[in-house]
Design a protein around this motif. Structure first.
Motif, PDB file in Angstrom:
ATOM      1  N   SER A  36       0.834  -1.216   0.000  1.00 31.97           N
ATOM      2  CA  SER A  36       0.000   0.000   0.000  1.00 31.97           C
ATOM      3  C   SER A  36       0.865   1.262   0.000  1.00 31.97           C
ATOM      4  O   SER A  36       0.386   2.351   0.293  1.00 31.97           O
ATOM      5  CB  SER A  36      -0.920  -0.009   1.219  1.00 31.97           C
ATOM      6  OG  SER A  36      -0.137  -0.245   2.359  1.00 31.97           O
ATOM      7  N   PHE A  37       2.145   1.096  -0.320  1.00 30.01           N
ATOM      8  CA  PHE A  37       3.052   2.244  -0.282  1.00 30.01           C
ATOM      9  C   PHE A  37       2.637   3.328  -1.290  1.00 30.01           C
ATOM     10  O   PHE A  37       2.382   3.047  -2.457  1.00 30.01           O
ATOM     11  CB  PHE A  37       4.479   1.769  -0.592  1.00 30.01           C
ATOM     12  CG  PHE A  37       5.492   2.874  -0.613  1.00 30.01           C
ATOM     13  CD1 PHE A  37       5.905   3.456   0.576  1.00 30.01           C
ATOM     14  CD2 PHE A  37       6.021   3.343  -1.801  1.00 30.01           C
ATOM     15  CE1 PHE A  37       6.836   4.494   0.569  1.00 30.01           C
ATOM     16  CE2 PHE A  37       6.952   4.371  -1.821  1.00 30.01           C
ATOM     17  CZ  PHE A  37       7.356   4.943  -0.620  1.00 30.01           C
ATOM     18  N   VAL A  38       2.524   4.557  -0.798  1.00 24.45           N
ATOM     19  CA  VAL A  38       2.185   5.683  -1.680  1.00 24.45           C
ATOM     20  C   VAL A  38       3.456   6.489  -1.925  1.00 24.45           C
ATOM     21  O   VAL A  38       4.136   6.883  -0.964  1.00 24.45           O
ATOM     22  CB  VAL A  38       1.118   6.594  -1.009  1.00 24.45           C
ATOM     23  CG1 VAL A  38       0.803   7.787  -1.882  1.00 24.45           C
ATOM     24  CG2 VAL A  38      -0.125   5.805  -0.684  1.00 24.45           C
ATOM     25  N   LEU A  39       3.762   6.740  -3.169  1.00 23.93           N
ATOM     26  CA  LEU A  39       4.963   7.516  -3.496  1.00 23.93           C
ATOM     27  C   LEU A  39       4.891   8.886  -2.830  1.00 23.93           C
ATOM     28  O   LEU A  39       3.835   9.519  -2.799  1.00 23.93           O
ATOM     29  CB  LEU A  39       5.054   7.716  -4.997  1.00 23.93           C
ATOM     30  CG  LEU A  39       5.742   6.640  -5.811  1.00 23.93           C
ATOM     31  CD1 LEU A  39       5.674   6.975  -7.287  1.00 23.93           C
ATOM     32  CD2 LEU A  39       7.201   6.509  -5.383  1.00 23.93           C
ATOM     33  N   GLY A 324       9.750   5.249   7.155  1.00 26.80           N
ATOM     34  CA  GLY A 324       8.583   5.203   8.051  1.00 26.80           C
ATOM     35  C   GLY A 324       7.486   4.294   7.524  1.00 26.80           C
ATOM     36  O   GLY A 324       6.695   3.746   8.290  1.00 26.80           O
ATOM     37  N   ASN A 325       7.447   4.148   6.209  1.00 30.88           N
ATOM     38  CA  ASN A 325       6.399   3.321   5.602  1.00 30.88           C
ATOM     39  C   ASN A 325       6.897   1.939   5.194  1.00 30.88           C
ATOM     40  O   ASN A 325       6.163   1.172   4.588  1.00 30.88           O
ATOM     41  CB  ASN A 325       5.822   4.035   4.366  1.00 30.88           C
ATOM     42  CG  ASN A 325       4.945   5.188   4.782  1.00 30.88           C
ATOM     43  OD1 ASN A 325       3.836   4.992   5.269  1.00 30.88           O
ATOM     44  ND2 ASN A 325       5.447   6.407   4.658  1.00 30.88           N
ATOM     45  N   PHE A 326       8.146   1.665   5.522  1.00 28.13           N
ATOM     46  CA  PHE A 326       8.745   0.414   5.046  1.00 28.13           C
ATOM     47  C   PHE A 326       8.226  -0.803   5.804  1.00 28.13           C
ATOM     48  O   PHE A 326       8.028  -1.868   5.226  1.00 28.13           O
ATOM     49  CB  PHE A 326      10.275   0.506   5.189  1.00 28.13           C
ATOM     50  CG  PHE A 326      10.998  -0.423   4.265  1.00 28.13           C
ATOM     51  CD1 PHE A 326      11.306  -0.032   2.981  1.00 28.13           C
ATOM     52  CD2 PHE A 326      11.344  -1.696   4.669  1.00 28.13           C
ATOM     53  CE1 PHE A 326      11.956  -0.883   2.113  1.00 28.13           C
ATOM     54  CE2 PHE A 326      11.998  -2.558   3.809  1.00 28.13           C
ATOM     55  CZ  PHE A 326      12.300  -2.156   2.522  1.00 28.13           C
ATOM     56  N   ASP A 327       7.994  -0.607   7.081  1.00 28.44           N
ATOM     57  CA  ASP A 327       7.578  -1.735   7.914  1.00 28.44           C
ATOM     58  C   ASP A 327       6.699  -1.166   9.028  1.00 28.44           C
ATOM     59  O   ASP A 327       6.965  -0.072   9.537  1.00 28.44           O
ATOM     60  CB  ASP A 327       8.831  -2.404   8.493  1.00 28.44           C
ATOM     61  CG  ASP A 327       8.512  -3.651   9.285  1.00 28.44           C
ATOM     62  OD1 ASP A 327       8.701  -4.750   8.749  1.00 28.44           O
ATOM     63  OD2 ASP A 327       8.046  -3.533  10.434  1.00 28.44           O
ATOM     64  N   ASP A 403      10.426   4.497  -5.360  1.00 24.08           N
ATOM     65  CA  ASP A 403       9.310   3.552  -5.297  1.00 24.08           C
ATOM     66  C   ASP A 403       9.801   2.247  -4.674  1.00 24.08           C
ATOM     67  O   ASP A 403      10.139   1.291  -5.377  1.00 24.08           O
ATOM     68  CB  ASP A 403       8.752   3.315  -6.699  1.00 24.08           C
ATOM     69  CG  ASP A 403       7.497   2.467  -6.652  1.00 24.08           C
ATOM     70  OD1 ASP A 403       7.110   2.058  -5.538  1.00 24.08           O
ATOM     71  OD2 ASP A 403       6.908   2.218  -7.714  1.00 24.08           O
ATOM     72  N   VAL A 404       9.815   2.238  -3.341  1.00 24.30           N
ATOM     73  CA  VAL A 404      10.401   1.070  -2.674  1.00 24.30           C
ATOM     74  C   VAL A 404       9.511  -0.167  -2.749  1.00 24.30           C
ATOM     75  O   VAL A 404       9.923  -1.245  -2.353  1.00 24.30           O
ATOM     76  CB  VAL A 404      10.759   1.368  -1.192  1.00 24.30           C
ATOM     77  CG1 VAL A 404      12.036   2.148  -1.095  1.00 24.30           C
ATOM     78  CG2 VAL A 404       9.628   2.047  -0.467  1.00 24.30           C
ATOM     79  N   SER A 405       8.295   0.011  -3.283  1.00 22.65           N
ATOM     80  CA  SER A 405       7.462  -1.193  -3.451  1.00 22.65           C
ATOM     81  C   SER A 405       8.098  -2.121  -4.493  1.00 22.65           C
ATOM     82  O   SER A 405       7.799  -3.302  -4.549  1.00 22.65           O
ATOM     83  CB  SER A 405       6.028  -0.818  -3.841  1.00 22.65           C
ATOM     84  OG  SER A 405       6.028  -0.194  -5.090  1.00 22.65           O
TER      85      SER A 405
END
Ligand code: GTP
Ligand code: MG
Length: 549
Positions: A36-39, A324-327, A403-405
């Motif tokens: 659900s990662f948002v750029l 912060g959104n990685f895990d 874009d780490v997704s």
């Protein structure tokens, strides 16, 4: 002595206790976090569009909201309404329209009050005049009248952590998640931060059409809490040169020197102080390493720092946002550590010789790199594509994967939040800060390039130390508190198999410690256990205790 060895044994014991006892594991599928990662660019773009479609209107009371709603509906379709109250009796209504053209029409038709001392200013901050003819009419119930999502009495003030119900959860991990939920920057807080930025951007539009004002720092890096300050930067949008146009704007050649930045800061300070509504207590801090204007936005009730051309800070915010959104464990851990540091007075709202929230955040991220929960920055740099290349005007290379997704993520570490919290304290309690510098770029320690009580390599400007400000005395205090925190947690877990977050925030109680040591020794004696909590403390620690008593 074998402090590390005892720490390790305690850690093993803790893991054993977790398996054996009643600590509830937080159920989360960590592999799903990035789905659900948002750029970051998309997040910023959406929030900016939202602020362009919004106005903030001061009303005399909640009873005016339905009246304001029907008045504003004339200008276009309304999407959302939020109501909040600041100290005193000031009520505010943030109204978001479906379309920006509605805001433009509304602003075109809004009026100024005749006052020779006030220069008329167009801004998204307005007030709603009560309608004299309706004065005696019966007030309608707000909820009956509004056909849009309406959120009233929005929280604008950080709740007291003693009143959020932490004690209702047995599990420390659950307490940490609750702390995050209750104190993190909420939707209205984010909206108002972008509107605050937009007020300045709009006021400069006529003369600087390509300038934009962006929030950075904790307002957008996913580590912000309700009421934290707003860091803003005025910068140019990327200029897309039109090679076919034969008419080119004349420009004024100015040196991009520090003196110029300082003068810009002075002028911005004047603009805010003299013309922009809601901006008060303006201070120009032009001598700082990064010159800023400090001010307070009274309609939003928040302190602001405005800088010019600090592109690196924007990229830094994006880097932190990615982590912060990685895990799912990153943010609750950072929030808990920041809260712990604040509650025991390690950090302070004013800058000084003490550790900052920014440095603390980097320390937590470094620890999570050791746990292989987040990657090192080099990995992000290596995976960067052409669209990730960013070189700032100052020549700083801020290229890393956005874009780490896309990043293959296989986190094997399934430690719970409480294990990580204890792990953080243990890791840094025995960390050799004297010889080691912390590099998030490599995800490991390097030799200190120069003396500094704490050395954290700036992830984007690797020749700088982020924590250069920290004095030896403050560093010593930090180290003592790390050990105390590790000790408090371990002793409580050994003694009662549970731990309450509020006990951590109370700081260190020497008398209580002596009592607990006695009790634990007693228990250990009776149960023939091998571990002694006192092993944790070497001679230097005993000296520190003496100083504290
Ligand atoms: P809070 O405001 O305390 O919630 O956290 P914050 O991260 O916003 O910290 P602060 O307002 O102090 O700083 C804003 C941003 O400026 C940080 O997020 C960093 O990106 C950057 N920053 C702060 N301190 C330093 C520093 O010492 N060195 C560098 N290079 N950047 C810093
Ligand atoms: Mg900040």
């Amino acid at each position: 002595m074998n402090k590390t060895c005892s720490l390790r044994r305690l850690c093993n014991l803790h893991e054993y206790l977790i398996k054996q006892h009643r600590i509830i594991r937080y159920k989360s599928n960590t592999c799903n976090d990035l789905k659900s990662f948002v750029l970051y660019d998309k997040f910023i773009c959406e929030r900016r569009s939202q602020s362009k479609c919004s106005v903030l209107v001061q009303v005399s009371s909640e009873n005016s909201i339905s009246d304001l709603y029907s008045y504003c509906s004339k200008f276009g379709s309304i999407k959302n309404i939020f109501h909040y109250q600041l100290a005193g009796s000031n009520h505010f209504v943030l109204t978001e329209f479906e379309d920006q053209s509605a805001v433009n029409t509304l602003l075109d038709q809004s009026t100024h009050v005749k006052d020779s001392n006030v220069i008329a200013v167009r801004s998204p901050f307005l007030w709603f005049r009560s309608n004299a003819s309706k004065k005696n009419s019966k007030l309608l119930s707000t909820n009956d009248k509004l056909n849009v999502p309406f959120q009233t009495n929005q929280t604008m003030i950080e709740p007291n952590i003693k009143n959020i119900g932490l004690e209702k959860f047995d599990s420390l991990s659950d307490q940490m998640l609750l702390l995050l939920k209750c104190t993190q920057l909420n939707d209205i807080g984010t909206r108002l931060r972008f509107l605050t930025a937009m007020q300045i951007e709009n006021s400069l539009k006529g003369i600087f059409p390509l300038s934009k004002v962006l929030p950075f720092g904790s307002s957008v890096n996913s580590f912000g809490k309700i009421g934290s300050d707003i860091d803003l930067v005025l910068m140019d949008s990327e200029i897309k040169e039109n090679k076919t146009s034969r008419l080119i704007y004349h420009g004024k050649c100015v040196s991009n020197s520090r003196t110029q930045i300082q003068r810009n800061i002075e002028i911005l300070g004047d603009l805010l102080q003299l013309f922009l509504p809601g901006c008060s207590r303006v201070k120009r801090i032009s001598q700082a390493r990064v010159p800023i204007v400090k001010y307070s936005q009274d309609f939003v009730g928040v302190e602001c720092d405005l800088a010019v051309s600090n592109e690196t800070a924007v990229n830094m915010s994006e880097l932190l946002y990615i982590f912060g959104n990685f895990d799912y464990r990153v943010r609750p851990l950072v929030f808990t550590i920041k809260m712990w540091a604040r509650e025991i007075n390690l950090t302070n709202d004013t800058p000084g010789r003490w550790i900052t929230n920014f440095s603390l955040t980097l320390l937590v991220l470094f620890y999570l790199q050791q746990e292989k929960i987040i990657p090192d920055i080099q990995t992000l740099v290596k995976q960067a594509s052409n669209s990730d290349v960013r070189i700032t005007n100052e020549g700083i290379n801020c290229t890393f994967l956005r874009d780490v997704s896309k990043l293959h993520k296989d986190v094997e570490n399934k430690k719970t939040l409480d294990q990580l919290l204890l792990g953080f304290f243990e890791y840094f309690a025995s960390f050799d800060f004297n010889t080691n510098a912390i590099s998030l770029n490599f995800g490991k320690t390097i030799n200190k390039p120069e003396y500094s009580a704490l050395y954290i390599v700036n992830p984007l400007e690797v020749h700088f130390n982020v924590s250069k400000n920290i004095s030896s005395e403050e560093m010593e205090r930090f180290r003592i508190e790390l050990r105390n925190a590790a000790w408090t947690m371990e002793s409580s877990l050994l003694n009662t198999n549970s731990f309450n977050l509020l006990d951590l925030f109370k700081g260190f109680d020497v008398n209580k410690k002596n009592q607990i040591v006695f009790e634990i020794q007693h228990q250990i004696k009776n149960s023939n256990r091998l571990v002694t909590v006192k092993d944790l403390f070497d001679d230097s620690q005993t000296q520190e205790d003496k100083r504290l008593t």
